[in-house]
Structure formats: C-alpha cells, structure tokens
Design an enzyme around this catalytic site. Sequence first.
Site, short mmCIF file in Angstrom:
data_model
loop_
_atom_site.label_atom_id
_atom_site.label_comp_id
_atom_site.label_asym_id
_atom_site.label_seq_id
_atom_site.Cartn_x
_atom_site.Cartn_y
_atom_site.Cartn_z
N CYS A 71 2.41 5.94 8.98
CA CYS A 71 1.49 6.12 7.85
C CYS A 71 0.57 7.31 8.15
O CYS A 71 0.02 7.40 9.26
CB CYS A 71 0.65 4.86 7.64
SG CYS A 71 -0.58 5.11 6.33
N GLU B 160 0.50 -0.61 16.41
CA GLU B 160 -0.33 0.57 16.11
C GLU B 160 -1.23 0.90 17.31
O GLU B 160 -1.41 2.08 17.65
CB GLU B 160 -1.20 0.29 14.87
CG GLU B 160 -2.04 1.52 14.51
CD GLU B 160 -3.05 1.25 13.40
OE1 GLU B 160 -2.76 0.45 12.50
OE2 GLU B 160 -4.15 1.83 13.46
N SER C 46 1.55 -9.65 10.65
CA SER C 46 0.86 -8.65 9.82
C SER C 46 -0.64 -8.74 10.05
O SER C 46 -1.29 -9.71 9.67
CB SER C 46 1.19 -8.89 8.34
OG SER C 46 0.27 -8.20 7.53
N HIS D 143 3.70 1.99 11.83
CA HIS D 143 2.58 1.77 12.76
C HIS D 143 2.37 2.92 13.73
O HIS D 143 1.38 2.96 14.43
CB HIS D 143 2.83 0.48 13.55
CG HIS D 143 3.16 -0.67 12.67
ND1 HIS D 143 4.45 -1.10 12.47
CD2 HIS D 143 2.38 -1.44 11.89
CE1 HIS D 143 4.44 -2.10 11.61
NE2 HIS D 143 3.20 -2.32 11.24
N THR E 226 -6.34 0.63 12.09
CA THR E 226 -6.58 0.79 10.65
C THR E 226 -6.64 -0.52 9.88
O THR E 226 -7.09 -0.53 8.72
CB THR E 226 -5.46 1.64 10.01
OG1 THR E 226 -4.21 1.01 10.27
CG2 THR E 226 -5.46 3.06 10.54
N ASN F 186 -3.27 -7.01 8.77
CA ASN F 186 -4.20 -7.06 7.62
C ASN F 186 -4.07 -8.35 6.84
O ASN F 186 -5.03 -8.83 6.25
CB ASN F 186 -4.04 -5.80 6.76
CG ASN F 186 -2.82 -5.82 5.89
OD1 ASN F 186 -2.88 -6.26 4.76
ND2 ASN F 186 -1.68 -5.35 6.42
N CYS G 20 0.86 -1.19 0.00
CA CYS G 20 0.00 0.00 0.00
C CYS G 20 0.90 1.24 0.00
O CYS G 20 2.13 1.14 0.15
CB CYS G 20 -0.86 0.00 1.25
SG CYS G 20 0.16 0.09 2.75
S1 SF4 Z 1 -2.69 2.22 7.59
FE1 SF4 Z 1 -1.19 0.59 7.24
S2 SF4 Z 1 -2.13 -0.76 5.71
FE2 SF4 Z 1 -3.25 1.19 5.69
S3 SF4 Z 1 -2.31 2.46 4.10
FE3 SF4 Z 1 -1.29 2.95 6.02
S4 SF4 Z 1 0.48 1.57 6.14
FE4 SF4 Z 1 -0.92 0.75 4.59
#
Ligand code: SF4
Length: 327
Positions: A101, A131, A227, A79, A169, A229, A17
């Site tokens: 992110c 996170e 991970s 995270h 997230t 997700n 991503c």
């Molecule tokens: S929150 Fe995590 S999975 Fe979602 S876009 Fe950001 S880095 Fe990627």
Amino acid sequence: MVNTTRRVLLPAPRSFCAGVERAIEIVERLLEQHGPPVYVRNQIVHNAHVVAELESKGAVFVSELDEVPEHAVVVFSAHGVAPAVEREAAARGLDAVDATCPLVAKVHAEAKRAADAGDTVILIGHEGHEEVVGTMGVAPDRTVLVESADAVPHLRVENRDKVTFLSQTTLAVTEVETITEALRAHFPRIKGQGKEDICYATSNRQAAVAAVVGEADLVLVVGSVNSSNSNRLVELARGAGVEAHLIENADAIDPAWLEAAGSIAVTAGASAPPKLVDAVVRALAALGPTEVIERIVAEETQEFLLPQRLRNARPNLPNRSAPFRNR
Ligand code: SF4
C-alpha cells in the site's frame, strides 16, 4: 428474542480501502496477463475470503521466496516487505511486483529518511505483524519497536536527542495517542507526526464505529482474525461497553448474541469484501423485520495508481466496492 423491528446500523466507511483494492487488482491483472500460477508472498491482504477467491483463480500463496520457482512472477503483499526481501527476489531472478500500500510505503520512506539522518526509529506497532516486520526491516539496526506506553521508559536508543517515531498504519487512534504522549514525555526532542501514520481507512472506520456504538446493543465486525484494523474495531466497541464480535462471515453469527439485540451495528475491516457485509445484513433480515440505516461519517475518494506495467485498460473486472446502501 426481539419481537419488534430490529435496527441494523451500517457505519460508513467500512470494508475495502483503496490499498486493499489495489493489491487485489494487481494479482488479478497479473493472472490475466501471465496466466496462473502467480505467486504471492504472504496473504495479499489479511482476509481468508479474498485469499480463497484469488487461489481459485490461480494465485499461489507462499510464506518465503524460496518456495517460488526461479523467474516466476511473485507479488509482495499490501503490508510491505523489508528491502532484504526485495534483494532476495532480485538475486533469484524473480519477476517481483510490489503491491505494498502506498501509505505503508510512505512509512518505509520516513523510516529510511530518519535512519539515514542518524536517528533511532521508534516504531509503534504490534510485534510479528507483517507490516511491522517490513518496516523494521528498512533500517533493522536503527529501529526499535514499542507496543505500549509502559514499555517506553525501557527503550534503549543510541542518542536520546536523535529519535523519530513512526507507527503501524492500522492501529487504534487512541492507542497511538497514548504511546505518543509517553514518548514525548520520555524523549523531549523526539520527532514524529503523532497519529498521522495511521491511514485514513483505519481512522475513518474507527470514527464510523464510534459514531454508532452508543446506539447499538451488539457490534458485528466482518474480518479475519489476523486483520489488525478489524480487531481494533472490535476493541473500540468493547471499550465503549458494547458486546462485539469479529466474524469471518455470516455463518459465524451465534444466534445467542442476537437474542436481546434490538439494534445491531455491522461493519467490516478494510480487508473484508463488501459482499460479506451484505450477506450478514441479509442473514439478519431473514430472522425477522429489520430497518437498515446507514450512518456515513466520511466519504472516501482515495485511489492509488497501479504499478506502471499493469495500468493498461482491462475489461470485465468486477465492481468490488459497491457497498450496501440504505434500503
Ligand atoms: S495502510 Fe492498509 S488499511 Fe490503510 S489504506 Fe493502505 S492497505 Fe488500506
């Protein structure tokens, strides 16, 4: 063993991503600017392959800031970190670069806003995930964690009329919907945006798997065990009654899984490199005739700016995101 042509379904989007690409690029650019070592607090993203590749270039991964020499460059992972970690880095004179992110940073900002307004923040998430640790640290005295709908009636808040919920997230959309419903029933005046905190990459990858799982005998998810997700993708497939496995790479495929699988869906969590998916597809093709079909449920155009100090043009960066296409 399957005797006819095997179908390999590639749900899209899958794999990297924008937040993961940005975090990796931050470390790579710092390695170029400063030379090794560049310290990284925790895994930059939850993928063993990514971590090993950056280690080979001179990144040093540490669990705590006291492992970082004074004045060295240290990167905070995608995270996110609690403000206390940022303060500790400043106090030790570290040159900290934040690879959080932006979508995690947005949740941090929402937590701060709610706490500053006197609300208790109810964070939907999984205890111990990095996170969650970072987001809980934004307002540690005003945040409680909830991991299931069953736990909602047991939550203790200061004022039932002043509560805001947020979520990690990278959770399953359905999981957050269930917990949100329970929260709204228990706290009628609760504020929050439903599943909106789940990032676009997480929800898109889940939607893509949901779109193909009915046609698959087996789902292989490339991703590391930590991970979030990626694990949610495995659960989604299993929830639909289809055999699914999380694999670090092509070497982890058990031939026994493939015996009766005429149609195999291959995807990857947001932290797993596209080249690992390509390697899985090649490994399947090596076993006999395959027809590779990509099913695109969403196009992703999201990009995130690098921190200001790293935005100068840089030559020779590999194109990490070119995905396997129909062939
Ligand atoms: S929150 Fe995590 S999975 Fe979602 S876009 Fe950001 S880095 Fe990627």
